[in-house]
Design an enzyme around this catalytic site. Structure first.
Site, PDB file in Angstrom:
ATOM      1  N   LYS A  74       0.769  -1.298   0.208  1.00 32.72           N
ATOM      2  CA  LYS A  74      -0.029   0.020   0.167  1.00 32.72           C
ATOM      3  C   LYS A  74       0.450   1.225  -0.224  1.00 32.72           C
ATOM      4  O   LYS A  74       1.805   0.914   0.606  1.00 32.72           O
ATOM      5  CB  LYS A  74      -0.826   0.029   1.044  1.00 32.72           C
ATOM      6  CG  LYS A  74      -1.599   1.295   1.357  1.00 32.72           C
ATOM      7  CD  LYS A  74      -2.920   1.052   2.285  1.00 32.72           C
ATOM      8  CE  LYS A  74      -3.978   2.181   2.701  1.00 32.72           C
ATOM      9  NZ  LYS A  74      -4.805   1.909   3.550  1.00 32.72           N
ATOM     10  N   SER A 149     -10.246   1.864   3.428  1.00 27.17           N
ATOM     11  CA  SER A 149      -8.848   3.289   2.413  1.00 27.17           C
ATOM     12  C   SER A 149      -7.900   2.177   0.904  1.00 27.17           C
ATOM     13  O   SER A 149      -7.724   2.833   0.379  1.00 27.17           O
ATOM     14  CB  SER A 149      -7.516   3.927   3.244  1.00 27.17           C
ATOM     15  OG  SER A 149      -7.235   3.309   4.042  1.00 27.17           O
ATOM     16  N   SER A 173      -9.835  -0.329   7.383  1.00 32.08           N
ATOM     17  CA  SER A 173      -9.079  -0.468   6.140  1.00 32.08           C
ATOM     18  C   SER A 173      -8.134  -1.376   5.430  1.00 32.08           C
ATOM     19  O   SER A 173      -8.180  -1.286   4.762  1.00 32.08           O
ATOM     20  CB  SER A 173      -8.089   1.416   6.214  1.00 32.08           C
ATOM     21  OG  SER A 173      -8.947   2.221   6.111  1.00 32.08           O
TER      22      SER A 173
END
Lengths: 489, 487, 126
Positions: A74, A149, A173
């Site tokens: 990420k 997210s 997330s």
């Protein structure tokens, strides 16, 4: 084809593939899947250099279980080499002089990095529509959001672009995008995975974790990701000895519960009535009930419990997280790195315009909300009050764990919604986080494992919540559930 | 400065003491002064994305030492649990956009510093002392481009102890006496190098004035960053005068921050801020509460040695020094070290040593603007001189001449005494001859003395001493004069 | 305005609570001027249209977080670190060792403007 780490590792060990061939294969898929917008930065040279090194280690007989397997990060974790943007215009061209602890650990285990994954800007969002570099699409239905997210991570794994990815979870997330893309992810106990090199959103909530197809793969990854790091003051040094090793604990749990038909014997599952109340999509509720019933049929005991302050976790979280974020994001001022506005009158104007241009709308909303709740005269009413409610929420969980071993329920009230559906209404988006926020506020571990698809073939995730440091057991239960689901399908 | 009639000043000091640690408070970057720009600032100090603070044990230890030193070694003012908070504001030399400081639970709460100003003793009480990180520096000179400033973050993250007094001082002299006493203390216990030019010890003064007898405090102004004791005194004096003038003209003092301009000897308002500062303090979520177990405090106490206040009481109790002399001797470690080296060489003589150090020696150092560690006469050589006073070789008066010669490095004590003929004469016969000569030469003084004018003896005494080149034993001279005149 | 924020396509348990805390037709809690004040504090430039928009959005968020005011938390200690509930965690202390190796050039390479080892900014006025 089986794209789990487990299966790919077997191919490597059987010399049916090399780290370089796996990396090349996956890089090609990433190239072909550009419309998903899951990756922000790929650099084949960097990747192949790591792959060649992994092949050398494989040839030398290095037994590390993750050696040579592809992974992607990420873009909230900083990396040397690949750019580190946090999904923000503010850091569009930023390269970190060091690697995040999470990146270091997986690299040391021999994993080959395929690149950086799209995410909501500074990890703020539940739909991955807040990235400065465009929304990510859900591979199950490109018209829908992948969740957020860590949406790029979830989409990439679900689409087979990478067998595993890292993500972060501040209020859901990791779990929510895993649920919406139909993969497995776990947010560990706060303090188990180092935050060093994780671009901060809300320091007292942020926690990194793995995303993969299966709980077993997650256990392998988490075993490497966990560990004390002196560079993070909130990293936990003294984890109880019997909970310290994820993989060992995971195997022991499974070995002890191997008898067919009794895979969940002795396990008490708490089902919070607030998690199955009106407002949860009927199909989601039904899917979760079926999953629980399947485990009960194989020995688990179900107790109905209450987490009475579930709804309050939303306002508590949306005070604490923005407060910490408003301060954490003050370092982006155009002085030392990152974006700087081109036109300005003076120093102050430079900083104000830099931040106005560099931050997206959701980030600005949260910074302003955070500045408000910390400001003179409001601190006690909002920030301190939220921290008090936070304690009550954490205590509710402890009371619940006196009645059960694990808590189960949905990850989110709905399956993936259509892109744009909630973008105009921040509060509506915030309410979708209702089942994940409490776990984050309490610092507890929580995972999401796929349990069904709805009528539109959209995945539904089952959330498993454990007490502190109980990740091995949670993963083992999720693993046995997954085996069951595979056998049943 | 004399306070204008009808007014009184109220002064509190906030002092930023830079702690003497090898690395920064939250990072492992070095703290050396004067390095090339940005070579002492690592990723943490630059607030690069993903960096986190980790607290330096030595910085906390410095705060514990200070807490013990201002409480007579008592640990009751040292928090068992202390918390770091973020103070949020934007400034280009503040890399994170917040300063890690302490708000609600500082390491030290309370404490006191004894001072002496204008001959009066006073206890200055402390509000608190808390740990925090320093900011970097903005440089405006020497850059090729116009309209820009350069940011050097070498100083960013250097540990500071901010020491805050209650508003209890009433004059610039008291404020300076406190600042000097504090400076002596923090350097004594080794937590600060005390270098004011390099900014290791920086004072901010909160000054307000009010009419005599008014119980309410006036509006205060804060004078920032004064880097010498002399300027501190002048800045406060100027500020007191300014505020009284404003009020006497019917105006109001504005609560603001002012800078002292040494060249013009005045304070001036800093550019006013658009809106009042709202620092949005909250506990730093990247740091956990610091536990300070009593056991740790004990260990620190043992590592510290005797505290100056304890040494002072011992000097009074054991060696009969006055309380004032004892406190002055222990005001700085350099002086106290000198004192103990001197009395060791002398094998006693504490009062004589104190009298000389606080009198002749201090005056000479002041004249030469030197510190104790720079004194041109070492304790062994001074001890040689004081020994000659003790054994009667020289009179006190002659000893001052020897001292001046020593200061100018004219050789050793005995050589100077011999060369200048300063040896004290205690030979009764020799003194008797001089006494007789004086009596014979000054019949008028003799007459006056016999008529009951005791003062006349002084004139005769002076004549004898002059005739002996200051070497006659003064006690013997007086004794013989009295005997002869009575006879 | 507040009513608009509460138009949901799907409902969730939080919504009922949110509704109770937000009676309809309450005037907007934030005015554009409030937003401009907050934006100055947070050093974010906002233009007029943006301030009005943010005022509406933050008013909605305020309605959500104002639910906290109804909770009785007398005698409840604030929880700053999540694990404080189960273990008394305290700050770990680092030994005072300096690591002098600092790659200034790597740091300056990310700077928008640098010269002579310094980060350059528009003139700082003291």
């Amino acid at each position: 084809m089986d794209t789990t780490l487990h299966a790919l590792s077997a191919r490597l060990r059987a010399r049916q593939a090399t780290a370089v061939s796996l990396a090349t294969e996956h890089l090609e898929r990433i190239g072909a899947a550009a419309p998903l917008n899951a990756f922000l930065h790929v650099d084949a040279d960097l990747t192949l250099a790591q792959a060649r090194e992994a092949d050398r280690r494989l040839a030398a007989g290095d037994p590390s279980p993750l050696l040579g397997l592809p992974v992607a990060h990420k873009d909230i974790f900083v990396t040397r080499g690949w750019r580190s943007t946090a999904g923000s215009r503010m850091l569009e061209h930023y390269t970190s002089p060091f690697d995040a602890a999470v990146v270091e650990r997986l690299a040391a285990a021999g994993m080959v990095c395929l690149g950086k994954l799209n995410c909501d800007e500074f990890a703020m969002g539940s739909s991955n529509e807040n990235s400065a570099f465009g929304a990510v699409r859900n591979p199950r239905d490109p018209a829908r959001i992948p969740g957020g997210s860590s949406g790029g991570s979830a989409a990439a794994v679900a689409a087979g672009l990478v067998p595993a990815a890292t993500g972060t979870d501040t209020g859901g997330s990791l779990r929510q995008p895993a649920s919406m893309c139909g993969i497995t992810a776990i947010k560990p106990t706060y303090g188990r995975v180092s935050r060093y090199g994780m671009i901060a959103f809300a320091s007292s909530l942020d926690q990194g974790g793995p995303m993969a197809h299966t709980a077993e793969d997650c256990a392998l990854l988490l075993d490497v990701l966990c560990g004390f790091d002196a560079r993070d003051s909130t990293s936990i040094e003294d984890i109880p000895a019997d909970k310290a090793h994820i993989w060992r604990g995971f195997q022991a749990e499974n070995a002890a519960n191997a008898s067919p038909g009794k895979e969940f014997a002795g396990l008490t599952l708490g089902v919070p009535r607030e998690f199955l109340a009106d407002g949860v999509a009927p199909e989601v509720r039904a899917a979760v009930e079926r999953a629980i019933a399947a485990m009960v049929a194989r020995g688990a005991r179900r107790v109905d419990i209450s987490l009475p302050r579930t709804a309050l976790s939303i306002p508590a979280y949306y005070v604490i997280a923005p407060a910490e974020a408003s301060s954490n994001l003050s370092r982006f001022d155009g002085v030392r790195y990152g974006h700087r506005a081109a036109d300005f009158r003076d120093l102050n104007d430079m900083i104000e315009r830099t931040r106005a241009e560099g931050f997206g709308r959701e980030v600005k909303r949260r910074i302003l909300t955070g500045a408000y709740v910390l400001s003179h005269g409001y601190y006690d009413a909002y920030y301190l009050q939220a921290q008090r409610v936070r304690r009550l929420i954490a205590e509710d969980f402890q009371a619940a764990f006196r009645q059960c071993d694990l808590i189960v329920g949905p990850v989110a009230p709905t399956t993936a919604w259509k892109a744009g559906e909630k973008s105009a209404d921040p509060v509506a988006m915030y309410l979708e986080d209702i089942f994940t926020l409490g776990v984050s506020l309490a610092g507890l571990p929580g995972l999401s494992v796929p349990c069904a698809v709805d009528a539109g073939a959209l995945p539904v995730g089952l959330q498993v919540i454990g007490n502190y440091f109980d990740e091995a057991r949670m993963l083992a239960v999720a693993h046995r559930y997954q085996r069951l689901a595979e056998a049943g399908s | 400065m004399r306070m204008p009639a009808g007014w009184e000043a109220v002064i509190g000091l906030e002092t930023h003491v830079q702690l003497k640690t090898a690395s920064k408070i939250f990072s492992s970057a070095p703290t050396d002064f004067g390095a090339a720009p940005n070579t002492q600032a690592n990723a943490v100090d630059l607030a690069l994305p993903g960096t986190l603070p980790v607290l330096n044990r030595a910085a906390v230890e410095c705060a514990i030492k200070f807490g013990l030193a201002v409480n007579g070694g008592d640990d009751r003012h040292i928090a068992a649990r202390s918390v770091f908070a973020r103070k949020n504001y934007f400034y280009p030399d503040l890399p994170k956009g917040y300063q890690i400081s302490q708000y609600e639970l500082p390491v030290v709460t309370g404490g006191q510093v004894e001072i002496e100003a204008g001959g009066a003793r006073k206890t200055v009480t402390l509000t608190r002392a808390h740990l925090e990180e320093d900011a970097g520096k903005s440089l405006h000179e020497g850059l090729d481009r116009p309209g820009v400033s350069g940011i050097d973050l070498n100083r960013a993250g250097t540990p500071l102890l901010e020491i805050v007094t209650d508003p209890v001082m009433v004059s610039a002299a008291e404020a300076v006496a406190y600042a000097r006493a504090l400076h002596g203390l923090v350097t004594w216990i080794g937590i600060c190098d005390g270098n004011m030019q390099e900014g290791s010890f920086r004072c901010d003064a909160n000054v307000s004035v009010r009419r005599d007898g008014d119980p309410r405090l006036g509006t205060r102004a804060e004078i920032k960053n004064v880097n010498s004791f002399r300027f501190l005194e002048k800045a406060i004096e100027f500020e007191i005068r300014r505020q009284i003038e404003v009020l006497e003209d019917g105006g109001a003092v504005v609560q603001e921050t002012r800078l002292y301009d040494a060249e013009r000897d005045q304070t001036r308002s800093m550019r006013s801020k658009e809106d009042a500062m709202d620092y949005r303090y909250f506990p730093d979520p990247d740091l956990l509460p610091v536990a300070i177990p009593r056991q740790w405090v004990e260990t620190v106490r043992h590592s510290m040695g005797e505290l100056p206040a304890a040494i002072a009481s011992r000097l009074s109790a054991e060696f009969g020094l006055s309380a004032s002399d004892a406190r002055q001797i222990t005001q700085t470690r350099a002086l106290a070290d000198y004192f103990f080296a001197l009395t060791a060489a002398l094998g006693g003589g504490h009062r004589l040593a104190a009298t000389w150090l606080l009198g002749e020696f201090s005056a000479a150092l002041n004249r030469a603007a030197l510190e104790w560690q720079e004194a041109p006469i070492g304790p062994t050589r001074l001890a040689a001189l004081l020994l000659r006073i003790q054994d009667g070789t020289v009179s006190g008066k002659a000893a001052k001449e020897v001292f001046d010669a020593l200061w100018d490095a004219e050789g050793d004590v005995d050589a100077i005494i011999a060369a200048r003929g300063l040896r004290q004469v205690s030979d009764t016969a020799a003194i008797e001859r001089l006494v007789d000569a004086a009596i014979a030469a000054h019949p008028k003084a003799v007459e006056e003395y016999r008529a009951g004018k005791d003062k006349a003896l002084n004139a005769l005494f002076g004549q004898v001493m002059k005739a002996s080149n200051k070497t006659a034993n003064p006690g013997q001279v007086t004794e013989l004069l009295k005997k002869k005149l009575a006879g | 305005m507040r009513g608009e924020i509460l138009t949901f396509r799907r409902s969730a348990p939080g919504i009922a609570l949110a509704r109770r805390a937000l009676p309809p037709n309450v005037p907007m809690a934030f005015q554009p001027d409030d937003i401009r004040r907050l934006a100055r504090l947070a050093r974010i430039a906002v233009d007029g249209g943006e301030a009005a928009h943010l005022a509406r959005e933050l008013s909605g968020i305020l309605g959500l977080i104002d639910q906290l005011q109804a909770v009785n938390t007398a005698h409840v200690e604030p929880l700053a670190h999540p694990l404080d509930v189960v273990m008394a965690s305290t700050q770990r202390l680092r030994d005072d060792r300096a690591e002098p190796a600092i790659d200034r050039e790597a740091h300056l390479a990310n700077a928008p403007q640098a010269e002579g080892g310094l980060f350059l900014v528009p003139r700082v006025l003291e």
